[in-house]
Design a protein around this motif. Structure first.
Motif, PDB file in Angstrom:
ATOM      1  N   LEU A  85     109.348  30.806   0.250  1.00 10.25           N
ATOM      2  CA  LEU A  85     109.385  31.099   1.688  1.00 10.25           C
ATOM      3  C   LEU A  85     110.732  31.677   2.083  1.00 10.25           C
ATOM      4  O   LEU A  85     110.810  32.628   2.876  1.00 10.25           O
ATOM      5  N   ILE A  86     111.798  31.123   1.532  1.00 11.97           N
ATOM      6  CA  ILE A  86     113.143  31.603   1.858  1.00 11.97           C
ATOM      7  C   ILE A  86     113.367  33.012   1.321  1.00 11.97           C
ATOM      8  O   ILE A  86     113.811  33.911   2.038  1.00 11.97           O
ATOM      9  N   VAL A  87     113.038  33.210   0.046  1.00 15.30           N
ATOM     10  CA  VAL A  87     113.236  34.523  -0.575  1.00 15.30           C
ATOM     11  C   VAL A  87     112.369  35.574   0.103  1.00 15.30           C
ATOM     12  O   VAL A  87     112.813  36.702   0.367  1.00 15.30           O
ATOM     13  N   THR A 186     101.506  28.602  -0.606  1.00 14.78           N
ATOM     14  CA  THR A 186     102.200  29.891  -0.678  1.00 14.78           C
ATOM     15  C   THR A 186     101.383  30.986  -0.009  1.00 14.78           C
ATOM     16  O   THR A 186     101.887  31.728   0.845  1.00 14.78           O
ATOM     17  N   MET A 187     100.126  31.102  -0.379  1.00 14.30           N
ATOM     18  CA  MET A 187      99.296  32.168   0.164  1.00 14.30           C
ATOM     19  C   MET A 187      98.862  31.881   1.600  1.00 14.30           C
ATOM     20  O   MET A 187      98.600  32.810   2.370  1.00 14.30           O
ATOM     21  N   PHE A 188      98.779  30.616   1.970  1.00 15.38           N
ATOM     22  CA  PHE A 188      98.487  30.292   3.369  1.00 15.38           C
ATOM     23  C   PHE A 188      99.603  30.823   4.258  1.00 15.38           C
ATOM     24  O   PHE A 188      99.353  31.483   5.282  1.00 15.38           O
ATOM     25  N   ALA A 189     100.852  30.555   3.863  1.00 18.64           N
ATOM     26  CA  ALA A 189     101.998  31.026   4.641  1.00 18.64           C
ATOM     27  C   ALA A 189     102.034  32.555   4.690  1.00 18.64           C
ATOM     28  O   ALA A 189     102.264  33.150   5.746  1.00 18.64           O
ATOM     29  N   PHE A 195      98.949  38.296   9.002  1.00 19.65           N
ATOM     30  CA  PHE A 195      98.006  38.435  10.114  1.00 19.65           C
ATOM     31  C   PHE A 195      98.759  38.561  11.433  1.00 19.65           C
ATOM     32  O   PHE A 195      98.432  39.400  12.272  1.00 19.65           O
ATOM     33  N   TRP A 196      99.793  37.749  11.613  1.00 20.25           N
ATOM     34  CA  TRP A 196     100.579  37.771  12.849  1.00 20.25           C
ATOM     35  C   TRP A 196     101.333  39.091  12.992  1.00 20.25           C
ATOM     36  O   TRP A 196     101.395  39.661  14.084  1.00 20.25           O
ATOM     37  N   ASP A 197     101.923  39.580  11.899  1.00 17.93           N
ATOM     38  CA  ASP A 197     102.674  40.829  11.950  1.00 17.93           C
ATOM     39  C   ASP A 197     101.780  41.990  12.380  1.00 17.93           C
ATOM     40  O   ASP A 197     102.178  42.832  13.185  1.00 17.93           O
TER      41      ASP A 197
END
Length: 264
Positions: A85-87, A186-189, A195-197
């Motif tokens: 998530l950070i990377v 990972t894939m949920f995030a 989708f939001w972007d």
């Protein structure tokens, strides 16, 4: 994107998501052959059908995912997903650029294939074969390996985490299973963010026709992945990774030659 194109890409995703051959690379390679042009919706489609494929893991291993008494299992996944998530957040621009470079992806495919030729010999004495024996530091280390797949599109998230698991003394079967488990958060995030972007920057993209394509693709990817997961585990227990390494090298070389000649 047409429904036919969506179904073909979804089948490719469902078949390759859990194999150490990079589903992202396969989708990027297939798009030009299918006449699919880059667009924000296509990017979102690929991430969402990846998540749909990942949901097959929840169905197959539902007893583990819904055993709320074993909080350490969820804690391991949370700790393991943090590095990615950070990377992913820090290097988003770099990742977007790398995903459009077929020559770079092809080279990574070849390099990853060479690694898989030797991975079974490198980790012969692994003895951790129960998820409960995976410590929190080991889970974090495997999560760090997952970052390699983000930095090197075409490496394969599955391959990176399986290698990470085996480096932490997990048997190849458990390493593959933990790779499946880690894929869920990972894939949920990634799906939520993608989708939001698209919704934020291109709200007109999510018209009813595109939603239909997205749903059909997700369903196909989920069904195909259900079959692929069980088949992969069975194959892995008997044969190991060498065949996947050979396949990666051959495909990587073919796509590299086509890309260098300007045919893709």
């Amino acid at each position: 994107m047409t429904i036919f194109q969506a179904i073909i890409i979804a089948i490719i995703e469902g078949l390759t998501e859990f194999l150490p051959i990079s589903s992202t690379a396969h989708m990027r390679f297939a798009n030009p052959f299918l006449g699919i042009q880059p667009s924000p919706f296509v990017d979102m489609f690929e991430v969402v059908i990846q998540f749909a494929a990942i949901l097959s893991v929840v169905v197959i291993f539902y007893k583990k995912f819904f055993d709320f008494k074993r909080t350490t299992f969820y804690l391991k996944l949370i700790i393991a997903v943090i590095p990615a998530l950070i990377v992913g957040a820090i290097l988003k621009d770099y990742i977007d650029t790398a995903l459009d470079n077929l020559i770079f992806i092809s080279c990574v495919m070849i390099g990853g294939g060479i690694l898989l030729l030797f991975i079974d010999k490198l980790f012969k004495r692994n003895n951790i074969d129960d998820e409960r024996e995976i410590s929190l530091p080991k889970a974090f280390a495997i999560g760090c390996f997952q970052c390699l797949a983000i930095l090197l599109p075409g490496l394969s998230r599955s391959a990176a985490t399986i290698v990470g698991g085996m480096q932490q003394k997990l048997t190849r079967t458990l390493a593959a299973e933990f790779s499946f488990f880690l894929a869920v958060p990972t894939m949920f995030a990634a799906s939520v963010k993608s989708f939001w972007d698209v919704y934020k920057d291109h709200p007109d993209t999510l018209v009813s026709s595109n939603i239909s394509v997205l749903v059909i693709g997700a369903v196909v990817s989920f069904i195909v992945a259900l079959i692929a997961v069980k088949s992969f585990i069975g194959y892995l227990q008997k044969h190991g990774f060498k065949a996947f390494g050979v396949y990666r090298i051959i495909l990587g070389v073919v796509i590299l030659v086509l890309a260098l000649k300007g045919m893709l």
